[in-house]
Structures are given as C-alpha cells and as structure tokens.
Enzyme design. Structure first.
Site, PDB file in Angstrom:
ATOM      1  N   ASN A 123     -11.137   7.113 -20.731  1.00 45.33           N
ATOM      2  CA  ASN A 123     -10.049   6.487 -20.243  1.00 45.33           C
ATOM      3  C   ASN A 123     -10.198   5.632 -18.959  1.00 45.33           C
ATOM      4  O   ASN A 123     -10.480   6.335 -17.742  1.00 45.33           O
ATOM      5  CB  ASN A 123      -8.962   7.534 -19.903  1.00 45.33           C
ATOM      6  CG  ASN A 123      -8.290   8.152 -21.029  1.00 45.33           C
ATOM      7  OD1 ASN A 123      -7.198   7.559 -21.659  1.00 45.33           O
ATOM      8  ND2 ASN A 123      -8.673   9.481 -21.327  1.00 45.33           N
ATOM      9  N   GLU A 124     -10.706   4.594 -19.329  1.00 41.28           N
ATOM     10  CA  GLU A 124     -11.193   3.637 -17.993  1.00 41.28           C
ATOM     11  C   GLU A 124     -10.019   3.109 -17.219  1.00 41.28           C
ATOM     12  O   GLU A 124      -8.556   3.392 -17.677  1.00 41.28           O
ATOM     13  CB  GLU A 124     -11.856   2.330 -18.931  1.00 41.28           C
ATOM     14  CG  GLU A 124     -12.922   2.609 -19.800  1.00 41.28           C
ATOM     15  CD  GLU A 124     -14.316   2.877 -19.042  1.00 41.28           C
ATOM     16  OE1 GLU A 124     -14.309   3.512 -17.712  1.00 41.28           O
ATOM     17  OE2 GLU A 124     -15.409   2.959 -19.375  1.00 41.28           O
TER      18      GLU A 124
END
Ligand code: GLP
Length: 244
Positions: free
Chosen positions: A145-146
């Site tokens: 989850n950037e």
C-alpha cells in the site's frame, strides 16, 4: 515495544504467533495468520520452524494469507513471494498447502478484481485474521500500500513506488527487472485483523518509523493509518526506534 536487537524482537513475535496457534488448537479451531515477506520477518519464520522441529508446534490447524505478490509474477520465480514463503517457512513445517493463500501473480488483468474480492471473502468467511504481521517499506508502505492508498482500501492491483522498486532492485538484478505492479491486501483488509504487529529493525528504518509512529496521519505515509487502530503494536529494535 523496543527490543535490544532484531533476534530478541523476532523471538517475541514468533512466540505470540505460536501462542495463537496453540490456543486455537486447544479449542479445535483454525488459526488464521496474515503473513508478510521481506528481510524483516525472516527470523520470525526461522523461529517458527525451530518450534515445529524441536518443540512439536504443529501447523495443521493453520490457515495463512500473505499480504502481497508482485505482478506479473510466476510462483516458481526466485523473486516470487511464493518462493520466499516456501523457502523460509512452508517447506519446513507441517502446514497443508491447501491452507496457504498468496495473491496470484499469474492472473490475466481482467481476472484480478474477482480474485481480490474472493481473497477478501475467504478471510472474512474464516472469521478474519487472528494476527497480521507487517514490515514497513521506506515509502511508508505496509503490504504494498504505497503513498496515496486509502484507509478503507481492499485487496487490489497497485503500482509500485519508484523507491520501492529501487529497494527491490538487488533481488532482481536491477531496477528495470522489478515488476511495476503488485497485488496487495488493502489498508482496510489489514485493519480488520484482530491483532496487528508491525516490525522494523535497523537504522535505515528509523526515519520512516518516526513518521509512522509520530507523524501526521496521512495517505502520504500509509503506515500512519496504524495510529488509528487500538490493535496495533510496533515491535522495534533499538536502531529502528532511535529517532523516537
Ligand atoms: C516489500 C514487502 C513489504 C515489506 C517491505 C520491507 O516491499 N512487500 O511487505 O514490509 O518490502 O522489506 P524489508 O523487510 O526487506 O525491509
């Protein structure tokens, strides 16, 4: 909690996982584990293997869901998270491989949304994850989850950050060989776990840990969302905690 060194911290986390497995065994229930890859959890898995071989810890009642997988990625590739998990854990314990779930890096693009929904549903149908272990990337990602990930995001296809691909370059023999995408559980998926343990060691994680623990909650550093959960514990070594 801050531990003297990564080894001591890893033994603590492995002990917590083993306690969940044993408690569930006593109740004749499944333990549902959320697992992570990367260098950080390697010693946790080594300790679980030791507990299996030397202390008879069985994984027959264990069901696992990994956070993420590169996309595209074949399971047999050396860099796949399937290979990582087999090498570090699954090949050395008595888990039923039918109970192992890792996002499928071989899907066609159009198959991914249905796969992701089914992944979420499987976790939900089992009553949720009893524990999710996490590392942290230098972008502040958990799973993959950037920055930009929404707090209620589910399992989905994402684009990897440039820094994440640079950090993975060594494993792939150059950044250009690192996939540009991945399939990851979402922040929302992770949040539903009954317990969340984020581990970080070494000096190079100190600044992102400072942001994650003390920084303003923002999608720019997805790990800051963990500040919103009561079920999270940060397990750090002295070096990773050195800027707190
Ligand atoms: C990868 C994984 C993450 C992991 C991160 C940190 O990006 N998808 O789950 O937390 O790497 O890796 P390491 O533990 O090697 O520092």
């Amino acid at each position: 909690s801050v531990f003297e060194n990564p080894k001591a911290a890893s033994l603590h986390v492995a002990g917590r996982i083993a306690a969940i497995i044993r408690k569930k065994q006593d109740a004749a229930e499944h333990a549902v584990l959320g697992l992570a890859t990367g260098a950080t959890p390697v010693a946790v898995y080594a300790e679980l293997v030791r507990l299996h071989k030397e202390e008879g810890l069985s994984f027959k009642n264990v069901i696992t869901f990994n956070l993420d997988e590169y996309y595209p990625m074949g399971p047999d590739a050396a860099q796949s998270y399937v290979s990582f998990m087999n090498d570090n854990l699954f090949d050395h314990i008595d888990i039923d491989k039918n109970n192992v779930h890792i996002p499928d890096g071989t899907l066609k693009l159009e198959e991914i949304p249905a796969f992701c929904l089914a992944y979420e549903k499987k976790i939900g149908d089992l009553g949720g994850l009893d524990i999710q272990i996490l590392g942290i990337g230098r972008t502040g990602h958990i799973g993959f989850n950037e920055p930009g990930s929404a707090p209620n995001s589910g399992t989905r296809l994402v684009t990897l950050d440039d820094l994440t691909r640079r950090d993975a370059a060594r494993d792939f023999g150059g950044k250009s060989f690192v996939p540009t995408k991945a399939i990851t559980m979402g922040i929302g998926t992770i949040f539903k776990a009954k317990e969340i343990v984020l581990m970080a060691w070494n000096r190079k994680k100190a600044s992102i840990i400072k942001k994650a623990v003390e920084g303003e909650i923002s999608s720019e550093v997805p790990a800051t969302y963990l500040q919103l959960s009561d079920n999270v514990e940060f397990i750090l070594d002295k070096d990773a905690a050195s800027l707190l």
